[in-house]
Design a protein around this motif. Structure first.
Motif, PDB file in Angstrom:
ATOM      1  N   GLN A  69      -5.500   3.371  -0.338  1.00  0.00           N
ATOM      2  CA  GLN A  69      -4.966   2.370   0.588  1.00  0.00           C
ATOM      3  C   GLN A  69      -6.087   1.634   1.314  1.00  0.00           C
ATOM      4  O   GLN A  69      -6.074   0.404   1.412  1.00  0.00           O
ATOM      5  CB  GLN A  69      -4.064   3.033   1.621  1.00  0.00           C
ATOM      6  N   MET A  70      -7.045   2.385   1.827  1.00  0.00           N
ATOM      7  CA  MET A  70      -8.135   1.779   2.591  1.00  0.00           C
ATOM      8  C   MET A  70      -8.955   0.826   1.730  1.00  0.00           C
ATOM      9  O   MET A  70      -9.279  -0.289   2.143  1.00  0.00           O
ATOM     10  CB  MET A  70      -9.030   2.859   3.176  1.00  0.00           C
TER      11      MET A  70
ATOM     12  N   ASP B 204      -2.311  -2.193   9.123  1.00  0.00           N
ATOM     13  CA  ASP B 204      -2.202  -3.476   8.417  1.00  0.00           C
ATOM     14  C   ASP B 204      -2.085  -4.628   9.406  1.00  0.00           C
ATOM     15  O   ASP B 204      -2.705  -5.677   9.239  1.00  0.00           O
ATOM     16  CB  ASP B 204      -0.979  -3.468   7.488  1.00  0.00           C
TER      17      ASP B 204
ATOM     18  N   PHE C 100       0.812  -1.225   0.000  1.00  0.00           N
ATOM     19  CA  PHE C 100       0.000   0.000   0.000  1.00  0.00           C
ATOM     20  C   PHE C 100       0.841   1.268   0.000  1.00  0.00           C
ATOM     21  O   PHE C 100       0.295   2.370   0.015  1.00  0.00           O
ATOM     22  CB  PHE C 100      -0.917   0.014   1.228  1.00  0.00           C
TER      23      PHE C 100
ATOM     24  N   ASP D 148       2.870   0.041   8.703  1.00  0.00           N
ATOM     25  CA  ASP D 148       1.609   0.616   9.165  1.00  0.00           C
ATOM     26  C   ASP D 148       0.930  -0.309  10.167  1.00  0.00           C
ATOM     27  O   ASP D 148       0.630  -1.464   9.858  1.00  0.00           O
ATOM     28  CB  ASP D 148       0.682   0.844   7.966  1.00  0.00           C
TER      29      ASP D 148
ATOM     30  N   THR E 237       5.102  -4.416   6.258  1.00  0.00           N
ATOM     31  CA  THR E 237       4.450  -3.109   6.344  1.00  0.00           C
ATOM     32  C   THR E 237       5.118  -2.255   7.408  1.00  0.00           C
ATOM     33  O   THR E 237       5.816  -2.762   8.287  1.00  0.00           O
ATOM     34  CB  THR E 237       2.954  -3.264   6.662  1.00  0.00           C
TER      35      THR E 237
ATOM     36  N   ARG F 168      -6.843  -2.227   0.898  1.00  0.00           N
ATOM     37  CA  ARG F 168      -6.667  -3.054   2.095  1.00  0.00           C
ATOM     38  C   ARG F 168      -7.898  -3.950   2.318  1.00  0.00           C
ATOM     39  O   ARG F 168      -7.772  -5.136   2.630  1.00  0.00           O
ATOM     40  CB  ARG F 168      -6.426  -2.158   3.307  1.00  0.00           C
TER      41      ARG F 168
ATOM     42  N   THR G 173      -5.526  -5.124  11.213  1.00  0.00           N
ATOM     43  CA  THR G 173      -6.708  -5.479  10.423  1.00  0.00           C
ATOM     44  C   THR G 173      -6.509  -6.697   9.531  1.00  0.00           C
ATOM     45  O   THR G 173      -7.489  -7.369   9.199  1.00  0.00           O
ATOM     46  CB  THR G 173      -7.146  -4.298   9.539  1.00  0.00           C
ATOM     47  N   LEU G 174      -5.284  -6.986   9.118  1.00  0.00           N
ATOM     48  CA  LEU G 174      -5.062  -8.074   8.163  1.00  0.00           C
ATOM     49  C   LEU G 174      -4.411  -9.309   8.780  1.00  0.00           C
ATOM     50  O   LEU G 174      -4.576 -10.414   8.278  1.00  0.00           O
ATOM     51  CB  LEU G 174      -4.187  -7.588   7.000  1.00  0.00           C
TER      52      LEU G 174
ATOM     53  N   GLY H 274      -7.878  -7.969   1.919  1.00  0.00           N
ATOM     54  CA  GLY H 274      -8.330  -8.762   3.059  1.00  0.00           C
ATOM     55  C   GLY H 274      -9.337  -9.823   2.659  1.00  0.00           C
ATOM     56  O   GLY H 274      -9.287 -10.957   3.145  1.00  0.00           O
TER      57      GLY H 274
END
Length: 323
Positions: free
Chosen positions: A157-158, A184, A149, A181, A179, A161, A187-188, A165
């Protein structure tokens, strides 16, 4: 599946993950994150073993790996369709079969109408979707994503993502995603692997790693302060820190002293970075910042109540490996 990587003097990692798991790899610059992926893919020399099978001497095409690079690395002279077709063709599928797979993946990512465009005619988000589709079209056992991303607008990006996912939930192999971030990771990831100085510093579920970070980099990613105290680590939030010009009193308080490095707005607060050995973050109100005259270079005292600090054992430190 167990993946072992040993690049003497650069990266040493040993990871066990279940089929279908997403492992997010984090760590500071130079920790060896991209090198780890390159070694698994055969793009960097070193010993690699996957599920007990030695990959060290296997050529890149012989490894069941899909790779998504930071800069997409799409073939500029090929269309989006031909970029995605390339992998299945390289693994021996007929042109018709490879194209069918490629069109299916472009459709899944909502870019089937861009099949005839070349990379220069695609936006950053569109190009990255093509790159991810190209990696997945090879039916890899291991999917490697190196900051997929980065360089994209926040809204792109959102969206990407969320799309990624959904596809990773159905991916039967292991996915390793590098990453910087924390979003990430939270959430992933099914599991987070922390690299520090080329070695595994911590491995665990995202919530566990976020609650009990074992490196300053991870603590900063999740917005916590981290202090070593003998064989223990102490983590606490910036808003649990009290800033004063005089040394605080009270035996129940932990305290540090040092010059302010930076002063910056942070939501409704003012965030200080104080070089207190280690560097610590403290959030104060704008009124308090003005009243105390908080500016870079000013020597201040920081304190926190012991009850506001989470204390835990410093296990799984760099050099101890991890699973």
């Amino acid at each position: 599946m167990r993946v072992e990587v040993d690049l003497p003097g650069r990266v040493r990692a040993d990871l066990t993950a279940e089929a279908g798991e997403v492992v997010v790899v984090i760590g500071p610059n130079g920790a060896g994150k991209s090198t780890l992926l390159q070694a698994i893919a055969g793009l960097a020399p070193g010993r690699v073993s996957v599920e007990g099978e030695e990959w060290t001497d296997l050529d890149v095409p012989q490894r069941r790996v899909g790779y998504v690079f930071q800069d997409q690395s799409l073939f500029p002279h090929l269309t989006a369709l031909d970029n995605v077709t390339f992998g299945p063709r390289a693994r021996g599928r007929s042109r018709a079969a490879a194209e069918a797979v490629a069109r299916d993946w472009l459709e899944r990512f909502g870019i089937a109408d861009l099949a005839d465009r070349r990379p220069r005619e695609l936006s950053g988000g569109q190009a990255q979707r093509v790159a991810i589709a190209r990696a997945l079209a090879t039916d890899p056992a291991v999917l490697l994503l190196d900051e997929p991303f980065s360089g994209l607008d926040v809204s792109v990006q959102m969206a990407l993502r969320l799309e990624l996912g959904r596809h990773l939930r159905d991916f039967p192999g292991i996915a390793l995603l590098v990453t910087h971030d924390a979003i990430d990771a939270l959430t992933l990831a099914d599991r987070v692997l922390v690299l520090d100085a080329g070695q595994v510093a911590q491995v665990g579920p995202p919530a566990e790693v976020a609650a009990e970070p074992r490196t300053p980099h991870v603590a900063r990613l999740v917005g916590l302060n981290l202090v070593e105290d003998g064989r223990d680590l102490m983590a606490f939030t910036p808003d649990a820190v009290v800033v004063s010009l005089a040394e605080p009193v009270g035996s129940s308080r932990l305290r540090w002293h040092g010059p302010i490095g930076t002063v910056a707005p942070h939501g409704d607060a003012v965030r200080l970075l104080v070089h207190a050995g280690p560097d610590l973050l403290a959030d104060v109100t704008p009124a308090a910042a003005t009243e105390l005259g908080l500016v870079p270079g000013l020597e201040v005292w920081l304190s926190a109540k012991a009850t506001a600090v989470s204390r835990y054992g410093a296990r799984d430190r760099p050099g101890q490996g991890g699973r």
